[in-house]
Each structure stands twice: as C-alpha cells, then as structure tokens.
Design a protein around this motif. Structure first.
Motif, PDB file in Angstrom:
ATOM      1  N   LEU A 281      38.720  46.052   4.076  1.00 55.76           N
ATOM      2  CA  LEU A 281      39.406  46.044   5.361  1.00 55.76           C
ATOM      3  C   LEU A 281      39.501  44.607   5.872  1.00 55.76           C
ATOM      4  N   VAL A 282      40.745  44.153   6.125  1.00 55.73           N
ATOM      5  CA  VAL A 282      40.923  42.782   6.618  1.00 55.73           C
ATOM      6  C   VAL A 282      41.182  42.743   8.119  1.00 55.73           C
ATOM      7  N   GLY A 283      41.493  43.909   8.726  1.00 53.24           N
ATOM      8  CA  GLY A 283      41.727  43.917  10.164  1.00 53.24           C
ATOM      9  C   GLY A 283      42.355  45.217  10.620  1.00 53.24           C
ATOM     10  N   SER A 284      42.492  45.347  11.940  1.00 49.23           N
ATOM     11  CA  SER A 284      43.107  46.544  12.507  1.00 49.23           C
ATOM     12  C   SER A 284      43.766  46.194  13.832  1.00 49.23           C
ATOM     13  N   ALA A 285      44.650  47.087  14.291  1.00 50.09           N
ATOM     14  CA  ALA A 285      45.365  46.880  15.547  1.00 50.09           C
ATOM     15  C   ALA A 285      45.713  48.233  16.133  1.00 50.09           C
ATOM     16  N   THR A 286      45.990  48.244  17.437  1.00 51.21           N
ATOM     17  CA  THR A 286      46.354  49.498  18.103  1.00 51.21           C
ATOM     18  C   THR A 286      47.820  49.523  18.518  1.00 51.21           C
ATOM     19  N   SER A 287      48.568  48.464  18.197  1.00 46.54           N
ATOM     20  CA  SER A 287      49.982  48.410  18.572  1.00 46.54           C
ATOM     21  C   SER A 287      50.726  47.478  17.630  1.00 46.54           C
ATOM     22  N   ILE A 288      52.057  47.561  17.678  1.00 47.03           N
ATOM     23  CA  ILE A 288      52.887  46.676  16.869  1.00 47.03           C
ATOM     24  C   ILE A 288      52.678  45.226  17.271  1.00 47.03           C
ATOM     25  N   SER A 289      52.602  44.975  18.577  1.00 45.39           N
ATOM     26  CA  SER A 289      52.428  43.591  19.046  1.00 45.39           C
ATOM     27  C   SER A 289      51.117  43.001  18.541  1.00 45.39           C
ATOM     28  N   GLU A 290      50.055  43.807  18.547  1.00 49.03           N
ATOM     29  CA  GLU A 290      48.770  43.335  18.012  1.00 49.03           C
ATOM     30  C   GLU A 290      48.877  43.051  16.525  1.00 49.03           C
ATOM     31  N   LEU A 291      49.554  43.941  15.815  1.00 48.44           N
ATOM     32  CA  LEU A 291      49.741  43.758  14.371  1.00 48.44           C
ATOM     33  C   LEU A 291      50.454  42.448  14.080  1.00 48.44           C
ATOM     34  N   LEU A 292      51.587  42.230  14.736  1.00 51.49           N
ATOM     35  CA  LEU A 292      52.384  41.031  14.466  1.00 51.49           C
ATOM     36  C   LEU A 292      51.668  39.762  14.879  1.00 51.49           C
TER      37      LEU A 292
ATOM     38  N   SER B  86      48.376  39.314  14.762  1.00 52.88           N
ATOM     39  CA  SER B  86      47.094  39.149  14.071  1.00 52.88           C
ATOM     40  C   SER B  86      47.232  38.293  12.813  1.00 52.88           C
ATOM     41  N   PRO B  87      46.524  37.164  12.723  1.00 52.26           N
ATOM     42  CA  PRO B  87      46.553  36.355  11.496  1.00 52.26           C
ATOM     43  C   PRO B  87      46.050  37.143  10.284  1.00 52.26           C
ATOM     44  N   ALA B  88      45.096  38.066  10.522  1.00 46.44           N
ATOM     45  CA  ALA B  88      44.523  38.828   9.407  1.00 46.44           C
ATOM     46  C   ALA B  88      45.560  39.723   8.741  1.00 46.44           C
ATOM     47  N   SER B  89      46.570  40.152   9.510  1.00 49.99           N
ATOM     48  CA  SER B  89      47.576  41.058   8.938  1.00 49.99           C
ATOM     49  C   SER B  89      48.377  40.387   7.829  1.00 49.99           C
ATOM     50  N   HIS B  90      48.460  39.062   7.873  1.00 47.80           N
ATOM     51  CA  HIS B  90      49.205  38.330   6.835  1.00 47.80           C
ATOM     52  C   HIS B  90      48.440  38.291   5.512  1.00 47.80           C
ATOM     53  N   GLU B  91      47.147  38.620   5.547  1.00 44.62           N
ATOM     54  CA  GLU B  91      46.340  38.633   4.327  1.00 44.62           C
ATOM     55  C   GLU B  91      46.444  39.970   3.599  1.00 44.62           C
ATOM     56  N   ALA B  92      46.979  40.980   4.274  1.00 48.49           N
ATOM     57  CA  ALA B  92      46.943  42.340   3.744  1.00 48.49           C
ATOM     58  C   ALA B  92      47.870  42.541   2.555  1.00 48.49           C
ATOM     59  N   ASP B  93      47.408  43.370   1.617  1.00 51.22           N
ATOM     60  CA  ASP B  93      48.256  43.851   0.528  1.00 51.22           C
ATOM     61  C   ASP B  93      48.983  45.114   0.958  1.00 51.22           C
ATOM     62  N   VAL B  94      48.288  45.954   1.732  1.00 47.55           N
ATOM     63  CA  VAL B  94      48.854  47.211   2.216  1.00 47.55           C
ATOM     64  C   VAL B  94      48.549  47.356   3.705  1.00 47.55           C
ATOM     65  N   ILE B  95      49.579  47.653   4.487  1.00 50.25           N
ATOM     66  CA  ILE B  95      49.404  47.953   5.910  1.00 50.25           C
ATOM     67  C   ILE B  95      49.597  49.448   6.101  1.00 50.25           C
ATOM     68  N   VAL B  96      48.551  50.110   6.593  1.00 51.33           N
ATOM     69  CA  VAL B  96      48.619  51.542   6.891  1.00 51.33           C
ATOM     70  C   VAL B  96      48.905  51.683   8.380  1.00 51.33           C
ATOM     71  N   ILE B  97      50.034  52.287   8.721  1.00 49.72           N
ATOM     72  CA  ILE B  97      50.478  52.293  10.110  1.00 49.72           C
ATOM     73  C   ILE B  97      50.860  53.693  10.571  1.00 49.72           C
ATOM     74  N   ASP B  98      50.419  54.045  11.769  1.00 46.45           N
ATOM     75  CA  ASP B  98      50.771  55.333  12.357  1.00 46.45           C
ATOM     76  C   ASP B  98      52.258  55.328  12.700  1.00 46.45           C
ATOM     77  N   LEU B  99      52.918  56.460  12.475  1.00 46.91           N
ATOM     78  CA  LEU B  99      54.349  56.542  12.758  1.00 46.91           C
ATOM     79  C   LEU B  99      54.632  56.489  14.255  1.00 46.91           C
ATOM     80  N   ASP B 100      53.765  57.126  15.038  1.00 43.25           N
ATOM     81  CA  ASP B 100      53.931  57.180  16.493  1.00 43.25           C
ATOM     82  C   ASP B 100      52.843  56.338  17.147  1.00 43.25           C
ATOM     83  N   LEU B 101      53.233  55.201  17.701  1.00 45.78           N
ATOM     84  CA  LEU B 101      52.285  54.309  18.358  1.00 45.78           C
ATOM     85  C   LEU B 101      52.542  54.326  19.857  1.00 45.78           C
TER      86      LEU B 101
END
Length: 226
Positions: free
Chosen positions: A37-48, A50-65
């Motif tokens: 696990l490299v990181g997590s977020a509760t919204s699209i804005s947090e995801l975008l 987050s520097p850690a999100s750029h390290e990810a190979d796979v982003i698992v994202i809820d369809l309804d945020l």
C-alpha cells in the motif's frame, strides 16, 4: 547468494467511506509478498493531490465518491498518472460498469464479492489483463464491434491518422495490455510523446482509452504497421 524477488505491486486506494477504506488498507497490508500500500484518499481531489498516487501501479477507486461518479475524472487521472485503474463498486448497474471500462478502467469488482477476488483482480490488472464479468465483456464487445442501434453515428474513418499515429495503433495491437513504457520503448519515443499521440488518436477515432482503441483497430484492420 542473493535471492531475486519480483517487485511488489504498489496499490493506492480511493473510497469516501473511511471504515471501508480502513478495511481495504488492512486487506492490502495482508497480501504480504504480493502487494504494498503506497497511499489512500477519500476523494478525487485528494487522489490527484497526493504525491504517493504517482508511485502506484494500480489505483483501486470507488465508482461513487460522495455522489460524484469517479469516471468523470478519469481523463485528468490518465493525463497525470501512469497507473492502471480498477473500479470497486457496490452498484449492480451493468451500464455503469460498462461506462467505467469505456472510460479507461481496466476492471470492475463489486464490493459484495469475496476479498480474495479483489486481490486477484489487482494482480490481473497489473499484469495487463481486463477484469470484468462475462456479461459485461459481451456488452462491450457488441457495442464496439458494430452491433449498435441504427441511430448511432457512423463509424469514423481512420484516414485522418498520420503515419506515426498508425505506428502507435499497431504497437497497441502488438502489445495488448502492456504498460505505456513498453509501447514507448518499442516506438522509440518518450512516454509523454506517446500520451500525446494517443490523445490525438482517441479524438480522431472517437474512442475512449486503449481497450476501445484495441477493439476498434482489430475490427477495422489497423493493427498492421506500414
């Protein structure tokens, strides 16, 4: 003697329910030797943001945020991140699942499925496969290969593609499911240049993402280099 091991799959999680997010974090942490696990977020804005999100190979994202359909942000996400996206959802609406895949998601997993299904899906998506159920595959293939209502707009022509764009399409067909780095190396261009070419191709052919481009190219004989 040094033992060589495969690199762990780097996973970033996005879910607006903190209890669910906590459970997902524990799940990824439990996949010892397979994922990290490299990181997590509760919204699209947090995801975008987050520097850690750029390290990810796979982003698992809820369809309804929080009432926002996460697929609406996929264009921006794919412009700025190289990770593959796996959608996690509680919705049973196949149309919503289809739209997520057509927007670029590499797979859809329903929250009610066993936890090991999500782990397998992450691994398969990371390997370049598409993780969707058979009903959804048939729906997508029918839509992309010509079984459309008579009122649908005519299929766009590929005559507007430049010679280099034809090469890019051929590489997409040759390396189905491969990472952008592999395509860029094959074409002897940078990943940034590859993204620019793909953006132009998507606009000209009126497709959305590499899955749809692959199916379109196979259907219309665009997979052969000049």
């Amino acid at each position: 003697m040094v033992e060589v091991t495969e690199r762990l799959i780097r996973v970033f999680l996005v879910d607006d329910h903190r209890a669910t997010l906590w459970g997902l974090e524990r799940l990824i942490d439990s996949a010892t030797g397979r994922m990290r696990l490299v990181g997590s977020a509760t919204s699209i804005s947090e995801l975008l943001a987050s520097p850690a999100s750029h390290e990810a190979d796979v982003i698992v994202i809820d369809l309804d945020l929080g009432g926002q359909n996460s697929t609406d942000s996929f264009d921006e996400l794919f412009r700025t991140h190289g990770a593959r996206v796996l959608v996690l959802t509680g919705a049973r609406d196949l149309d919503a699942h289809r739209k997520a895949v057509m927007a670029g998601a590499r797979g859809v997993v329903r929250k009610e499925e066993p936890v090991d299904v999500l782990l397998r899906a992450i691994e398969k998506v990371h390997e370049g496969d598409v993780w969707v159920n058979r009903a959804l595959i048939g729906d997508i293939m029918n839509m992309l290969t010509g079984n459309k209502p008579a009122s649908a707009p005519p299929v766009p022509k590929a005559s507007g593609l430049t010679p280099k764009e034809h090469e890019v399409v051929a590489a997409v067909v040759r390396h189905k499911g491969a990472k952008s780095l592999i395509l860029a190396e094959d074409l002897k261009i940078s990943e940034h240049t590859l993204r620019n070419h793909l953006t132009a191709i998507y606009q000209k052919l009126e497709v959305h993402g590499r899955l749809e481009l692959y199916v379109y190219a196979k259907e219309h004989g665009l997979g052969v280099s000049a």
